[in-house]
Design an enzyme around this catalytic site. Structure first.
Site, PDB file in Angstrom:
ATOM      1  N   ALA A 198      41.493  33.103  37.807  1.00  0.00           N
ATOM      2  CA  ALA A 198      42.820  33.388  38.352  1.00  0.00           C
ATOM      3  C   ALA A 198      42.793  34.646  39.215  1.00  0.00           C
ATOM      4  CB  ALA A 198      43.827  33.522  37.213  1.00  0.00           C
TER       5      ALA A 198
ATOM      6  N   THR B 253      43.554  34.207  43.132  1.00  0.00           N
ATOM      7  CA  THR B 253      44.451  33.974  44.274  1.00  0.00           C
ATOM      8  C   THR B 253      45.923  34.057  43.872  1.00  0.00           C
ATOM      9  OG1 THR B 253      42.779  32.580  45.278  1.00  0.00           O
ATOM     10  CG2 THR B 253      45.026  32.258  46.056  1.00  0.00           C
TER      11      THR B 253
ATOM     12  N   SER C 116      42.618  35.124  51.169  1.00  0.00           N
ATOM     13  CA  SER C 116      41.377  35.698  51.700  1.00  0.00           C
ATOM     14  C   SER C 116      41.319  37.202  51.437  1.00  0.00           C
ATOM     15  CB  SER C 116      41.284  35.430  53.201  1.00  0.00           C
ATOM     16  OG  SER C 116      41.048  34.062  53.429  1.00  0.00           O
TER      17      SER C 116
ATOM     18  N   GLU D 174      36.855  29.030  47.312  1.00  0.00           N
ATOM     19  CA  GLU D 174      35.783  29.997  47.012  1.00  0.00           C
ATOM     20  C   GLU D 174      35.355  30.745  48.283  1.00  0.00           C
ATOM     21  OE1 GLU D 174      32.994  29.152  43.969  1.00  0.00           O
ATOM     22  OE2 GLU D 174      34.318  27.730  42.960  1.00  0.00           O
TER      23      GLU D 174
HETATM   24  N1  COS Z   1      28.821  41.873  44.627  1.00  0.00           N
HETATM   25  C1  COS Z   1      29.143  43.046  44.049  1.00  0.00           C
HETATM   26  N2  COS Z   1      30.085  43.876  44.544  1.00  0.00           N
HETATM   27  C2  COS Z   1      30.689  43.486  45.694  1.00  0.00           C
HETATM   28  C3  COS Z   1      30.392  42.278  46.338  1.00  0.00           C
HETATM   29  C4  COS Z   1      29.414  41.451  45.752  1.00  0.00           C
HETATM   30  N3  COS Z   1      29.082  40.280  46.305  1.00  0.00           N
HETATM   31  N4  COS Z   1      31.169  42.167  47.433  1.00  0.00           N
HETATM   32  C5  COS Z   1      31.922  43.273  47.483  1.00  0.00           C
HETATM   33  N5  COS Z   1      31.637  44.068  46.418  1.00  0.00           N
HETATM   34  C6  COS Z   1      32.198  45.396  46.115  1.00  0.00           C
HETATM   35  C7  COS Z   1      31.951  46.334  47.284  1.00  0.00           C
HETATM   36  O1  COS Z   1      30.673  46.920  47.185  1.00  0.00           O
HETATM   37  C8  COS Z   1      33.071  47.327  47.137  1.00  0.00           C
HETATM   38  O2  COS Z   1      32.726  48.286  46.152  1.00  0.00           O
HETATM   39  P1  COS Z   1      32.649  49.879  46.543  1.00  0.00           P
HETATM   40  O3  COS Z   1      34.045  50.222  46.976  1.00  0.00           O
HETATM   41  O4  COS Z   1      32.247  50.528  45.270  1.00  0.00           O
HETATM   42  O5  COS Z   1      31.673  49.974  47.643  1.00  0.00           O
HETATM   43  C9  COS Z   1      34.215  46.503  46.562  1.00  0.00           C
HETATM   44  O6  COS Z   1      33.604  45.325  45.999  1.00  0.00           O
HETATM   45  C10 COS Z   1      35.196  46.099  47.629  1.00  0.00           C
HETATM   46  O7  COS Z   1      34.503  45.374  48.621  1.00  0.00           O
HETATM   47  P2  COS Z   1      35.009  45.279  50.133  1.00  0.00           P
HETATM   48  O8  COS Z   1      35.319  46.652  50.627  1.00  0.00           O
HETATM   49  O9  COS Z   1      34.029  44.459  50.893  1.00  0.00           O
HETATM   50  O10 COS Z   1      36.398  44.503  49.929  1.00  0.00           O
HETATM   51  P3  COS Z   1      37.406  43.878  50.985  1.00  0.00           P
HETATM   52  O11 COS Z   1      38.781  44.065  50.490  1.00  0.00           O
HETATM   53  O12 COS Z   1      37.083  44.346  52.357  1.00  0.00           O
HETATM   54  O13 COS Z   1      37.150  42.269  50.849  1.00  0.00           O
HETATM   55  C11 COS Z   1      36.222  40.135  51.237  1.00  0.00           C
HETATM   56  C12 COS Z   1      36.030  41.660  51.117  1.00  0.00           C
HETATM   57  C13 COS Z   1      37.086  39.724  52.399  1.00  0.00           C
HETATM   58  C14 COS Z   1      34.806  39.633  51.443  1.00  0.00           C
HETATM   59  C15 COS Z   1      36.822  39.594  49.901  1.00  0.00           C
HETATM   60  O14 COS Z   1      38.178  39.916  49.783  1.00  0.00           O
HETATM   61  C16 COS Z   1      36.664  38.097  49.741  1.00  0.00           C
HETATM   62  O15 COS Z   1      35.589  37.607  49.373  1.00  0.00           O
HETATM   63  N6  COS Z   1      37.746  37.341  50.002  1.00  0.00           N
HETATM   64  C17 COS Z   1      37.765  35.920  49.741  1.00  0.00           C
HETATM   65  C18 COS Z   1      38.230  35.678  48.364  1.00  0.00           C
HETATM   66  C19 COS Z   1      37.899  34.305  47.915  1.00  0.00           C
HETATM   67  O16 COS Z   1      36.769  33.830  48.019  1.00  0.00           O
HETATM   68  N7  COS Z   1      38.895  33.634  47.384  1.00  0.00           N
HETATM   69  C20 COS Z   1      38.714  32.362  46.828  1.00  0.00           C
HETATM   70  C21 COS Z   1      39.516  32.336  45.600  1.00  0.00           C
HETATM   71  S1  COS Z   1      38.720  31.669  44.248  1.00  0.00           S
HETATM   72  S2  COS Z   1      38.678  29.760  44.564  1.00  0.00           S
END
Ligand code: COS
Length: 384
Positions: free
Chosen positions: A123, A125, A131, A364
């Protein structure tokens, strides 16, 4: 990494037979009724499908990523709704506990997840946070030895069947970013949880999504994932990273099924006095699909092997999800084209797959999110 190919082959033979003999024959029925028959669910539990990724000490099969990919390639040979039923429990719903849960949390929940007694949902979204997952507004405010949770989660797969939710909520509302988010294991029977109406979707009937509404839901402090606040977003990202390889494998499997169906149709169907498979313009569609499928299959296996070696595969996981889901969409489109008018009729089944696979480019992480993850990692790497 394949640990023991003999044991894996027994599992794959069992899954292949199950898919062929039990699932394929009821694909149309499940799409019609929007229900997977209970005896099939029971068989899935008995086969250990709910425990594929749970460590052996907690009663699961403890598959490596490469082994999991092999099973997903096999599961992809039928309607994706079947995988979805156990997919959240072996994937995004339970991985948070596996990666970041305390020993007590693992011991309490993993054995029940492995048997399918409990179904896990993820949970993250919300109506206003898709996104941009870090902008979520569901709150979990500490009050004595409980957190009080308020907010709405949207499109939550398997929520109508879930026994537990891996919930991402903001424990520090003053922090609007990722570091204000914590993960919780919330039992579905906790007072204050309402499951919304099952969503009417474009496809994947038989797999159910719904809103999950939390209203002053009191969650014991012991349910904070890993006992640590502020780690929830990272837990979610780690979970999604692995989930993306899993989904990419399913995309490859389903594309194989659609291409096989299209090839068989093209061999049978005659026009202008010969099978349409003999026409070069049809052959071009078959060949492009085969080449792209081969590329996606190689990518997914390579990423899985690298993950098993302990390498960082954030970029590879997103490359796989991006390429395999887009490939799957192109193969679906060509398959409908090869079927011609029959491709538009539900009795041939291919239009159902066409609708089912559209979801792969969305959930995802959309294709655009995968592009962002890949490019950001490239820039970060280059600057180092
Ligand atoms: N593994 C471990 N840590 C991670 C990571 C990963 N794969 N990706 C990001 N993080 C960490 C970062 O290192 C950062 O930590 P620090 O602040 O300590 O450096 C923190 O998480 C935040 O990361 P980031 O700054 O990249 O966050 P953003 O808000 O810019 O978001 C995206 C990044 C857009 C990539 C993210 O929001 C995302 O994946 N969105 C899509 C969500 C999704 O897939 N939804 C589907 C719902 S489930 S069906």
């Amino acid at each position: 990494m394949i640990r023991d190919s003999e044991t894996l082959n027994v599992l794959l033979d069992t899954v292949n037979r199950f898919v062929r003999e039990r699932l394929v024959p009821v694909e149309a029925q499940v799409a019609e009724t929007d229900e997977i028959p209970q005896d099939i669910v029971d068989d899935m539990k008995q086969m250990g499908l709910f425990g594929l990724t749970v460590p052996e000490q907690y009663g699961g099969l403890d598959l490596t990523m490469e082994e999991e990919v092999m099973v997903m390639l096999a599961m992809g040979q039928t309607s994706p709704c079947f995988r979805s039923l156990f997919g959240t429990t072996v994937g995004i719903g339970s991985l948070g506990i596996l990666f970041d849960g305390t020993e007590d949390q693992k011991a309490k929940y993993l054995p029940k997840l492995a048997t399918g007694e409990l179904i896990a949902s993820f949970a993250l979204t919300e109506p206003g946070a898709g996104s941009d997952a870090a902008s979520l507004t569901t709150t979990a405010i500490l009050d004595g030895d409980h957190y009080v949770v308020n907010g709405t989660k949207r499109y939550i797969t398997n929520s109508p069947h879930a026994g537990i939710f891996t919930l991402m909520a903001r424990t520090n509302p003053a922090d609007k970013g990722a570091s204000g988010v914590s993960a919780f294991i919330v039992e579905a029977t906790t007072p204050g949880i309402t499951i919304g109406k099952v969503d009417k979707k474009m496809g994947q009937r038989g797999a159910h999504t719904a809103d999950v509404i939390f209203e002053n839901c009191r969650v014991p402090v012991s349910q904070l994932m890993g006992g640590k606040e502020g780690q929830g977003f990272k837990t979610a990202m780690k979970v999604l990273e692995k989930g993306r390889i899993h989904i990419a494998a399913i995309c490859v499997g389903v594309a194989e099924r659609m291409l096989r169906d299209a090839l068989n149709y093209a061999i049978d169907r005659k026009q202008f006095g010969q099978p349409i498979a003999e026409f070069q313009l049809v052959q071009a569609m078959l060949a492009d699909s085969q080449a792209e499928l081969y590329a996606a299959r190689c990518m997914v296996i390579d990423a899985a092997r690298k993950r098993d070696e302990g390498l960082n595969v954030a970029t590879e996981a997103s490359c796989c999800k991006l390429f395999a889901s887009e490939m799957c969409g192109r193969v679906a489109d060509r398959a409908v084209q090869i079927f011609g008018g029959a491709g538009y009729l539900s009795e041939y089944g291919i239009e159902r797959f066409y609708r089912d696979v559209r979801l792969f480019r969305l959930y995802e992480g959309t294709s655009q999110i995968q592009q962002i993850v890949i490019a950001r990692n490239m820039v970060r790497e280059a600057k180092r």
